[in-house]
Design a protein around this motif. Structure first.
Motif, mmCIF file in Angstrom:
data_model
loop_
_atom_site.group_PDB
_atom_site.id
_atom_site.type_symbol
_atom_site.label_atom_id
_atom_site.label_comp_id
_atom_site.label_asym_id
_atom_site.label_seq_id
_atom_site.Cartn_x
_atom_site.Cartn_y
_atom_site.Cartn_z
ATOM 1 N N ASN B 247 -6.276 2.679 0.520
ATOM 2 C CA ASN B 247 -4.894 3.133 0.660
ATOM 3 C C ASN B 247 -3.909 1.987 0.854
ATOM 4 O OD1 ASN B 247 -4.338 5.853 0.332
ATOM 5 N ND2 ASN B 247 -5.570 6.333 2.138
ATOM 6 N N ALA B 248 -4.437 0.818 1.208
ATOM 7 C CA ALA B 248 -3.544 -0.321 1.402
ATOM 8 C C ALA B 248 -3.285 -1.052 0.093
ATOM 9 C CB ALA B 248 -4.142 -1.279 2.430
ATOM 10 N N LEU B 249 -3.987 -0.636 -0.981
ATOM 11 C CA LEU B 249 -3.848 -1.359 -2.250
ATOM 12 C C LEU B 249 -2.580 -0.997 -3.012
ATOM 13 C CD1 LEU B 249 -7.449 -1.526 -3.711
ATOM 14 C CD2 LEU B 249 -6.076 -3.360 -2.788
ATOM 15 N N HIS B 250 -2.037 0.204 -2.779
ATOM 16 C CA HIS B 250 -0.870 0.634 -3.564
ATOM 17 C C HIS B 250 0.287 -0.350 -3.519
ATOM 18 C CE1 HIS B 250 -2.189 5.121 -3.418
ATOM 19 N NE2 HIS B 250 -3.160 4.300 -3.705
ATOM 20 N N PRO B 251 0.698 -0.765 -2.310
ATOM 21 C CA PRO B 251 1.815 -1.709 -2.276
ATOM 22 C C PRO B 251 1.502 -3.002 -3.014
ATOM 23 C CG PRO B 251 1.436 -0.792 -0.117
ATOM 24 C CD PRO B 251 0.284 -0.380 -0.965
ATOM 25 N N LEU B 252 0.228 -3.352 -3.097
ATOM 26 C CA LEU B 252 -0.148 -4.558 -3.821
ATOM 27 C C LEU B 252 0.135 -4.384 -5.315
ATOM 28 C CD1 LEU B 252 -1.291 -6.892 -2.260
ATOM 29 C CD2 LEU B 252 -3.533 -6.377 -3.163
ATOM 30 N N VAL B 253 -0.148 -3.186 -5.826
ATOM 31 C CA VAL B 253 0.155 -2.905 -7.226
ATOM 32 C C VAL B 253 1.668 -2.897 -7.424
ATOM 33 C CG1 VAL B 253 -0.121 -1.266 -9.108
ATOM 34 C CG2 VAL B 253 -1.947 -1.569 -7.454
ATOM 35 N N MET B 254 2.382 -2.311 -6.454
ATOM 36 C CA MET B 254 3.838 -2.308 -6.551
ATOM 37 C C MET B 254 4.377 -3.724 -6.521
ATOM 38 S SD MET B 254 5.660 0.657 -4.431
ATOM 39 C CE MET B 254 4.462 1.473 -3.429
ATOM 40 N N ALA B 255 3.709 -4.604 -5.760
ATOM 41 C CA ALA B 255 4.170 -5.981 -5.626
ATOM 42 C C ALA B 255 4.028 -6.759 -6.927
ATOM 43 C CB ALA B 255 3.408 -6.689 -4.513
ATOM 44 N N LEU B 256 3.270 -6.187 -7.887
ATOM 45 C CA LEU B 256 3.116 -6.859 -9.177
ATOM 46 C C LEU B 256 4.465 -7.199 -9.780
ATOM 47 C CD1 LEU B 256 0.382 -5.228 -11.385
ATOM 48 C CD2 LEU B 256 0.667 -7.613 -10.796
ATOM 49 N N GLY B 257 5.403 -6.275 -9.656
ATOM 50 C CA GLY B 257 6.724 -6.488 -10.226
ATOM 51 C C GLY B 257 7.377 -7.747 -9.695
ATOM 52 N N ALA B 258 7.070 -8.096 -8.434
ATOM 53 C CA ALA B 258 7.652 -9.302 -7.861
ATOM 54 C C ALA B 258 6.768 -10.518 -8.119
ATOM 55 C CB ALA B 258 7.854 -9.120 -6.363
#
Lengths: 405, 327
Positions: B247-258
């Motif tokens: 569940n902690a991985l989602h923000p990591l995928v979102m962080a791809l954009g940055a």
């Protein structure tokens, strides 16, 4: 220690005072003071900016003084001789097509403090005093200088006499002190790094200041007005953000003609840096403003008949200000790194202007650094500055929301 | 999912069109063109360049056309894969960019994989051993990793590699493979030269992603379902890796954009320092020489790389987290 006591005192008073009305800014200050790392960052940054302000006083030589007798000298060792800090005069040799230097410590001269040197101005006031320098001539040569053994098959050594010794052994000038070595034109690296700090430390700050203005205005307007204007601004931001930062900066910076005067170039680079960084800020401010506009106190202000301008300026912006400060502090390091990278590529500041990125251009060739590792020293202040800004920004971010945990 | 995909694709096309306009205007608008450099070249060779010649050349390349006309001329050919001619190198832009952009894509992807492979375990360790000595060390490394500019890291690593290990840097192949046909040995040799730039490009993002991962995991570890998992008697390893990390991985995928812009910017500057045959050196050279079409096309392709990367990140997120699709 004083700060620790102050913190303890403020915390003690906090518990008694908390029941009374303590302003949000006071809470933030307390919370910030508790974070040692960001306090440390703040103090180091203040020192760095003070150093930049009095750079010519600390620099022993003019940053652009060329001296061909001291090409690529390694950092001068400071020795403790005859009861005082001293340096030894150098003798220049040509060997294997490179300049080499030998010390003659029998003729050491002392380093003096608060000496008269080249004139300079700080904030328009003329001065001649420098923190340190070497003004005394070395005593005349008594023993022959030790020469490094020249290789027998070195054609240049044969060509230049015994080993290409230069004439500076009987110097008519005081020996030079290069605490951080000298560059390819014999310019003092310390003086250049100090001078470079003036551009490198301020250009990111000015750039971010510009983008704060742009970001806050467009962000607030976009969040408050909504509708078509909001759509247009948001799409524009999305497009800017979907272009890679450095190539975009480089493309704009390449348009500046290389012959432009330094102050003009400086100003245009700040604009280029802010061209990208305002977008992130505008987004954040917009989000905050949209959040506020549904709150009761804004509705109350509206009912009381406040104009849009008044609602934005006196009700929304002050509320968003702590947030704006945090976001902009976190944006400064990337602007500083941006200037450094651009200058390093030859697209940012250009010689004769000096910035840390310009200085690192000399360290671009691996051969050059292998022979003269001190050319990499300008990297240190960059890393220190950026790290301290991160510490500071981190602490501010925690402090900006003093009501949480 | 299909409508989501179509909407994102349409939006991507519009974005790319706008990017192409902005790139064109930014690079084309300032005065001076590669034609001036070309004329300089002719003059230095002793050729007599009369004003008639200048005029006919200007006409041929459409130098004095209004900008929208130039843009239309360029873009209408570009959609068929003809991106114009490099004035400076006398070659079609498409042939110059073709091989280099693939190298850039490869390097950025490898750097991204490196960043993820390091950031996830290190972030998890750092979060599960909070306030221990290794956690503090990792935190310091993170700050340094973000503070050191990529080009500096490249220089320093290059210095260390050649000073202490005698490694040949700034080349892709060892001498014996340089002109050899492709073979397994050559591939290994290429990889042995590529790890250094990949690490350099990825460091910044690794540091940052580690921080994101640590913060996310700390958030999730406090959640009630993690407590439930613990109270069921699950081992700590299963609690962390099976329940919390997922569940902690989602923000990591979102962080791809940055992360992607940083990777692409990093790739450009690192390849200049290490003199790799990717987009970086040629792009900056084109900018300095005012080789417009080459520079515009590079900027466009680097942006497309970013846009496509973001699209993939969005799709991955939509696949991971059904809530995203409904927005």
């Amino acid at each position: 220690m004083a700060t620790v006591e102050a913190v303890a005192a403020s915390q003690a008073s906090a518990s008694t005072k908390i029941a009374e009305d303590v302003s949000q800014w006071t809470l933030m200050r307390w919370r910030f003071a508790r974070n040692r790392l960001s306090l440390f960052g703040l103090i180091v940054l203040i020192i760095l900016y003070l150093v930049a302000a009095i750079a010519p006083f600390l620099a022993p030589y003019p940053y652009n003084a060329i001296d061909t007798e001291y090409i690529h000298t390694p950092p001068t060792p400071v020795r403790f001789l005859n009861g005082q800090l001293s340096i030894c005069p150098l003798t220049q040799f040509m060997r294997d097509f490179r300049w080499e230097y030998t010390e003659d410590c029998d003729r050491a001269v002392p380093i003096e403090f608060m000496v008269r040197g080249h004139p300079y101005t700080i904030f328009g006031v003329p001065f001649e005093t420098h923190l340190f320098g070497v003004t005394q001539l070395p005593p005349p040569k008594t023993t022959p200088v030790r020469k490094p053994e020249a290789k027998a098959d070195d054609p240049l050594a044969a060509f230049m006499g015994s080993s290409g010794e230069s004439t500076m052994a009987d110097a008519t000038q005081p020996p030079r002190v290069f605490l951080l070595g000298s560059d390819i034109q014999g310019r003092d690296m310390l003086s250049r790094i100090l001078e470079g700090s003036r551009i490198s430390l301020t250009i990111g700050l000015v750039g971010v200041a510009l983008s704060v203005v742009l970001g806050a205005v467009l962000g607030t307007a976009s969040g408050y007005l909504g509708g078509l204007f909001d759509d247009l601004v948001q799409r524009f931001i999305e497009i800017i953000q979907s272009m890679p930062t450095l190539p975009l900066w480089a493309a704009i910076a390449a348009a500046l003609p290389p012959t432009m005067p330094v102050p003009q170039r400086y100003f245009l680079i700040t604009i280029i840096l802010s061209f990208v960084s305002w977008t992130g800020l505008a987004r954040q401010v917009r989000g905050k403003v949209m959040g506020y506009s549904s709150l009761d106190y804004i509705a109350a202000a509206r009912l009381a008949g406040c104009s849009h301008m008044r609602i934005i300026l006196t009700h929304m912006l002050p509320n968003a200000s702590s947030h704006i400060i945090v976001v902009s502090t976190l944006a400064v390091p990337s602007a500083i790194l941006g200037e450094t990278a651009l200058s390093f590529l030859g697209l940012g500041m250009l010689p004769p202007a000096v910035s840390w990125g310009v200085l690192l251009r000399d360290a671009q060739q691996i051969q050059s650094i292998l022979l003269h590792p001190w050319l990499l020293i300008p990297a240190l202040p960059i890393i220190i500055t950026v790290t301290c800004y991160q510490f500071l920004g981190d602490g501010l971010r925690d402090a900006a929301d003093p009501y949480s945990g | 999912m299909i409508t989501f995909l179509i909407r994102r694709l349409l939006f991507m096309v519009v974005t790319v069109i706008f990017i192409s306009m902005i790139s064109f205007v930014l690079i084309e608008l300032p005065p001076g063109s590669a034609l001036d450099a070309k004329l300089q070249q002719f003059r230095s060779r002793g050729l007599n360049v009369t004003s008639d010649v200048v005029k006919s050349l200007e006409e041929r390349y459409g130098i004095n056309d209004p900008i929208y006309k130039k843009y239309w001329k360029w873009i209408s050919h570009a959609v068929y894969g003809d991106f114009g001619q490099s004035f400076y190198l006398d070659q079609p832009v498409s042939s110059l960019i073709g091989s280099r952009i693939w190298f850039s894509i490869g390097m950025s992807t490898a750097a991204l994989l490196f960043a993820w492979l390091v950031a996830i375990p290190v972030g998890v360790y750092s979060a599960t051993h909070r306030n221990s000595l290794p956690d503090y060390l990792i935190t310091v490394m993170q700050f340094l990793g973000v503070a050191i500019p990529e080009f500096l890291l490249a220089i320093v690593l290059m210095f260390i590699a050649s000073w202490y290990f005698g490694v040949e840097v700034g080349v892709l192949y060892s001498k014996q493979y340089r002109d050899a046909p492709w073979s397994f040995g050559k591939l290994l040799d290429l990889l042995s030269h590529l790890w250094l730039p990949v690490v350099v490009i990825g460091t910044h993002s690794t540091a940052w992603l580690t921080r994101v991962m640590r913060a996310n995991l700390l958030d999730v570890m406090g959640a009630q379902y993690v407590q439930t998992a613990r109270s069921k008697g699950l081992g700590e390893r299963a609690v962390v890796w099976k329940h919390a990390v997922r569940n902690a991985l989602h923000p990591l995928v979102m962080a791809l954009g940055a992360t992607l812009p940083a990777l692409i910017s990093g790739e450009v500057i690192v390849s200049i320092v290490l003199n790799l045959p990717t987009t970086g050196p040629l792009y900056v050279q084109a900018l300095i020489n005012k080789d417009m079409y080459l520079a515009i096309t590079f900027l466009l392709f680097l942006s497309i790389l970013l846009v496509v990367g973001n699209l993939l990140a969005d799709l991955a997120l939509a696949w991971l987290d059904p809530r995203v699709r409904l927005e």
